[in-house]
Design a protein around this motif. Structure first.
Motif, PDB file in Angstrom:
ATOM      1  N   ILE A 120       6.114  33.856   2.559  1.00 48.21           N
ATOM      2  CA  ILE A 120       5.208  34.705   3.321  1.00 48.21           C
ATOM      3  C   ILE A 120       4.405  33.828   4.277  1.00 48.21           C
ATOM      4  N   THR A 121       4.433  34.164   5.558  1.00 48.68           N
ATOM      5  CA  THR A 121       3.711  33.423   6.597  1.00 48.68           C
ATOM      6  C   THR A 121       2.965  34.423   7.477  1.00 48.68           C
ATOM      7  N   PRO A 122       2.131  33.949   8.391  1.00 49.94           N
ATOM      8  CA  PRO A 122       1.482  34.892   9.318  1.00 49.94           C
ATOM      9  C   PRO A 122       2.483  35.706  10.132  1.00 49.94           C
ATOM     10  N   TYR A 123       3.697  35.182  10.264  1.00 50.80           N
ATOM     11  CA  TYR A 123       4.704  35.854  11.073  1.00 50.80           C
ATOM     12  C   TYR A 123       5.360  37.025  10.334  1.00 50.80           C
ATOM     13  N   ASN A 124       4.943  37.252   9.086  1.00 50.22           N
ATOM     14  CA  ASN A 124       5.352  38.465   8.386  1.00 50.22           C
ATOM     15  C   ASN A 124       4.464  39.646   8.764  1.00 50.22           C
ATOM     16  N   ALA A 125       3.336  39.363   9.403  1.00 52.14           N
ATOM     17  CA  ALA A 125       2.456  40.429   9.873  1.00 52.14           C
ATOM     18  C   ALA A 125       3.038  41.030  11.154  1.00 52.14           C
TER      19      ALA A 125
ATOM     20  N   GLN B 121      -3.123  39.426   5.709  1.00 46.46           N
ATOM     21  CA  GLN B 121      -2.534  40.748   5.938  1.00 46.46           C
ATOM     22  C   GLN B 121      -1.140  40.849   5.327  1.00 46.46           C
ATOM     23  N   ALA B 122      -0.322  39.838   5.595  1.00 49.04           N
ATOM     24  CA  ALA B 122       1.053  39.855   5.098  1.00 49.04           C
ATOM     25  C   ALA B 122       1.088  39.810   3.574  1.00 49.04           C
TER      26      ALA B 122
ATOM     27  N   PHE C 173      -3.876  36.583   9.513  1.00 51.90           N
ATOM     28  CA  PHE C 173      -2.579  37.277   9.505  1.00 51.90           C
ATOM     29  C   PHE C 173      -1.792  36.989   8.231  1.00 51.90           C
ATOM     30  N   LEU C 174      -1.975  35.802   7.654  1.00 49.72           N
ATOM     31  CA  LEU C 174      -1.329  35.532   6.372  1.00 49.72           C
ATOM     32  C   LEU C 174      -1.893  36.456   5.301  1.00 49.72           C
TER      33      LEU C 174
ATOM     34  N   SER D 233       0.148  43.204   1.996  1.00 46.73           N
ATOM     35  CA  SER D 233       1.267  44.138   2.057  1.00 46.73           C
ATOM     36  C   SER D 233       2.275  43.854   0.950  1.00 46.73           C
ATOM     37  N   TYR D 234       2.550  42.571   0.696  1.00 45.49           N
ATOM     38  CA  TYR D 234       3.544  42.196  -0.310  1.00 45.49           C
ATOM     39  C   TYR D 234       3.027  42.420  -1.726  1.00 45.49           C
TER      40      TYR D 234
END
Length: 376
Positions: A40-45, A79-80, A76-77, A83-84
């Motif tokens: 999980i990274t910020p780019y999962n947001a 946030q991701a 953003f991390l 969600s997970y």
């Protein structure tokens, strides 16, 4: 049922930093063993939010750039992760830095979602930003980052120290972490296999960001000293960074630019090691440099300044030799003598490879890491 291991990081999923090399190697290990895992990274947001916000950082400098990077990547991390984790599924969140750990602590919704953090940084992330020339030592942001680390580390469920050195440093700075379950597990790699000795077409290689802490200026002094001794050896410097222009100018001033190649950033830089006879590393402070492990994995001797966790890799100097940080001519003599001794090169390369297999290969160290994460 085996609990999922969720790797949380503020960094991009792919890249050649030591942190990215670490978590990619761990994901490969988990995948081969069918262990449930997730990155999980910020780019999962939502990327329509992520990219415009991250782009603003290019307009900022110094402390503003660092603050923006830290705040928004953590945002953003988080946030991701929310969600997970919202379903409450059992897992261990393996955070790659204090920001990732705090995001995980904030996002988890169940005590069955445990949070462990690995200590990749040298002393403090504040010191690493100082080394990049982006914040001032003991400035407001420097002190703020250290306070943040002192707040987060005692609250995690487990700490993974990649060296005994960093464990001692952090306990000294943040005594409360002694109460946290912990393990010392070195960086590790999947076995790349042993290249043929004839693959080496150059002498020395150094891999790392071109910044003050990595001390590449001293490498140039060593190459110049080798030439003065009548032992000219080639050096390949892999990596890019704020010091590149200065380093290239210094190579010209020392009249060693014909011996030193600056190749810049290279994908899968470790593959370049097989083309060289040995690896050299003279950073002024290091936790546990993965570059040296990559060299040992390929049966190449290492020359390194005995600072921080480097001492734990060099050990009794079976797989390489320690270099002084304050005497380029003495360091040059050590390197020239060693590389000129074919028997030493063969014996030391073989010993370096053996140490990698027994201590730093994924089959050994990643197995130990997994056992610890599952235990917390």
């Amino acid at each position: 049922m085996t609990r999922a291991i969720v790797i949380a990081t503020i960094m991009r999923p792919e890249g050649d930093t030591g942190v990215q090399t670490h978590f990619r190697a761990y994901l490969d290990y988990l995948h081969l063993r069918n262990q449930p895992s997730e990155l999980i990274t910020p780019y999962n947001a939502a990327l329509w939010q992520v990219y415009p916000v991250f782009a603003v950082r290019k307009l900022l400098i110094g402390v503003f750039s660092v603050w923006w990077y830290r705040y928004w990547h953590a945002h953003f991390l988080k946030q991701a992760l929310r969600s997970y984790l919202q379903s409450g599924k059992d897992c261990v969140i393996y955070a790659q830095c204090p920001l990732s750990a705090e995001a995980a602590l904030s996002a988890r919704v169940s005590e069955n979602q445990r949070v462990a953090m690995v200590t990749h940084f040298n002393i403090s992330q504040a010191d690493e930003w100082v080394g990049k020339g982006l914040i001032e030592k003991d400035g407001y942001l420097y002190r703020s980052i250290q306070r943040f680390e002192s707040s987060v580390l005692p609250r995690v469920d487990g700490l993974v120290f990649v060296s005994k050195f960093i464990k001692g440093e952090l306990i000294n700075r943040i005594p409360d972490i002694e109460k946290v379950a912990s393990a010392v597990v070195p960086n590790f790699l999947p076995d790349p296999g042993l290249p043929d000795e004839s693959d080496a077409v150059a002498d020395l290689i150094s891999i790392g960001t071109l910044e003050t802490r990595k001390n590449q200026q001293y490498l140039l002094d060593i190459v110049a000293a080798l030439r003065e001794m009548g032992q000219p050896l080639t050096l390949t410097i892999v990596g890019d960074g704020p010091d590149r222009v200065m380093l290239e100018a210094k190579a010209r001033a020392l009249k060693v630019d014909d011996l030193v190649r600056f190749v810049g950033f290279v994908n899968n830089a470790a593959q370049q090691i097989a083309l060289h006879r040995a690896c050299i590393h003279v950073a002024t402070i290091e936790n546990l440099p993965i570059t040296l492990i990559e060299s040992m994995a390929r049966g190449r001797p290492v020359f390194a300044a005995p600072v921080g966790g480097v001492l734990e890799i060099l050990g009794d100097e079976v797989g390489g030799l320690a270099l002084p940080l304050n005497d380029a001519h003495a360091a040059a003599r050590i390197v020239a003598t060693a590389l000129g001794n074919r028997e030493w090169m063969l014996v030391t390369g073989s010993a370096a490879r053996k140490r990698f297999v027994e201590e730093y290969a994924s089959d050994f160290a990643a197995k130990k890491l997994t056992a610890f994460l599952e235990s917390i």
